[in-house]
Every structure is written in C-alpha cells, then in structure tokens.
Design a protein around this motif. Sequence first.
Motif, mmCIF file in Angstrom:
data_model
loop_
_atom_site.group_PDB
_atom_site.id
_atom_site.type_symbol
_atom_site.label_atom_id
_atom_site.label_comp_id
_atom_site.label_asym_id
_atom_site.label_seq_id
_atom_site.Cartn_x
_atom_site.Cartn_y
_atom_site.Cartn_z
ATOM 1 N N ASP A 1 0.826 -1.207 0.000
ATOM 2 C CA ASP A 1 0.000 0.000 0.000
ATOM 3 C C ASP A 1 0.861 1.259 0.000
ATOM 4 O O ASP A 1 0.582 2.218 -0.719
ATOM 5 N N ALA B 1 2.376 1.601 -3.420
ATOM 6 C CA ALA B 1 1.358 2.062 -4.369
ATOM 7 C C ALA B 1 1.063 3.543 -4.158
ATOM 8 O O ALA B 1 0.926 4.306 -5.123
ATOM 9 N N ASP B 2 0.980 3.976 -2.906
ATOM 10 C CA ASP B 2 0.759 5.399 -2.618
ATOM 11 C C ASP B 2 1.909 6.242 -3.146
ATOM 12 O O ASP B 2 1.705 7.312 -3.714
ATOM 13 N N VAL C 1 3.953 5.523 -5.629
ATOM 14 C CA VAL C 1 3.910 5.548 -7.092
ATOM 15 C C VAL C 1 2.814 6.491 -7.547
ATOM 16 O O VAL C 1 3.004 7.305 -8.457
ATOM 17 N N ARG C 2 1.651 6.434 -6.913
ATOM 18 C CA ARG C 2 0.529 7.298 -7.288
ATOM 19 C C ARG C 2 0.877 8.770 -7.017
ATOM 20 O O ARG C 2 0.622 9.634 -7.839
ATOM 21 N N ASP C 3 1.496 9.049 -5.877
ATOM 22 C CA ASP C 3 1.835 10.427 -5.508
ATOM 23 C C ASP C 3 2.907 11.026 -6.411
ATOM 24 O O ASP C 3 2.951 12.227 -6.618
ATOM 25 N N GLY D 1 3.441 10.169 -9.637
ATOM 26 C CA GLY D 1 3.124 10.024 -11.054
ATOM 27 C C GLY D 1 3.804 8.852 -11.709
ATOM 28 O O GLY D 1 4.395 8.989 -12.764
ATOM 29 N N GLY E 1 2.546 6.464 -13.280
ATOM 30 C CA GLY E 1 1.728 5.838 -14.288
ATOM 31 C C GLY E 1 2.349 5.835 -15.665
ATOM 32 O O GLY E 1 2.009 5.034 -16.513
#
Length: 98
Positions: free
Chosen positions: A68, A71-72, A74-76, A78, A80
């Motif tokens: 988690d 993932a946070d 990576v999301r924070d 960018g 993607g």
Amino acid sequence: TSMAAAVPVGRIMAKMAVVGFLTGVGLEVFMVATGFYGVATRKEAERRVEAREALKDIRQTQRRRWRDALADSVRDHGGGDDAGAGDNEGASPAGARD
C-alpha cells in the motif's frame, strides 16, 4: 562428646539420595500412566500452531502495508507513465512516506 559427631552424615545423604531418586521414578511412572505427557505434548503443539499462524498473519499485514505504501508512493509521484521511471526503485515503505 556431642551427639552430632556420632551421626554418620554420609549415610544420611546416601539415604536421602535414594529416597529422592525413588520419588522421582514414582512421579515419572505416574505421569506416563495417566497420559500426562501425551496431553502436554498435544497442548504444546497447539500453542506452536497458533504462534505460527499469528506470525503468518503479522507477515501478511506487513506485506500489505508495504504494498500500500509503495502504491501510494507511485501514485503520488506520477508513476503511471515512463516519466520518472526508476525514481522509486528500491524504495522502502519508510522512504515512501517521506
């Protein structure tokens, strides 16, 4: 002359050792005959299984938290697209929270 000097300490100690040994043998025979060791072994096995399951749950929780946090991160940051690829390589959960 005193009475204490006439008592053979070695013989008394030898008798005490024999009595202690026989008492221990009697206790062991009683415990084997009543199934004490079988019950104790089963209960110890149950405790170990419970401890192993608890450790497994703790490890799964730690892995889930780490995933988690990653993932946070990576999301924070960018993660993607290819921009910044490799920036989080080797990141730990502690580093992901900074």
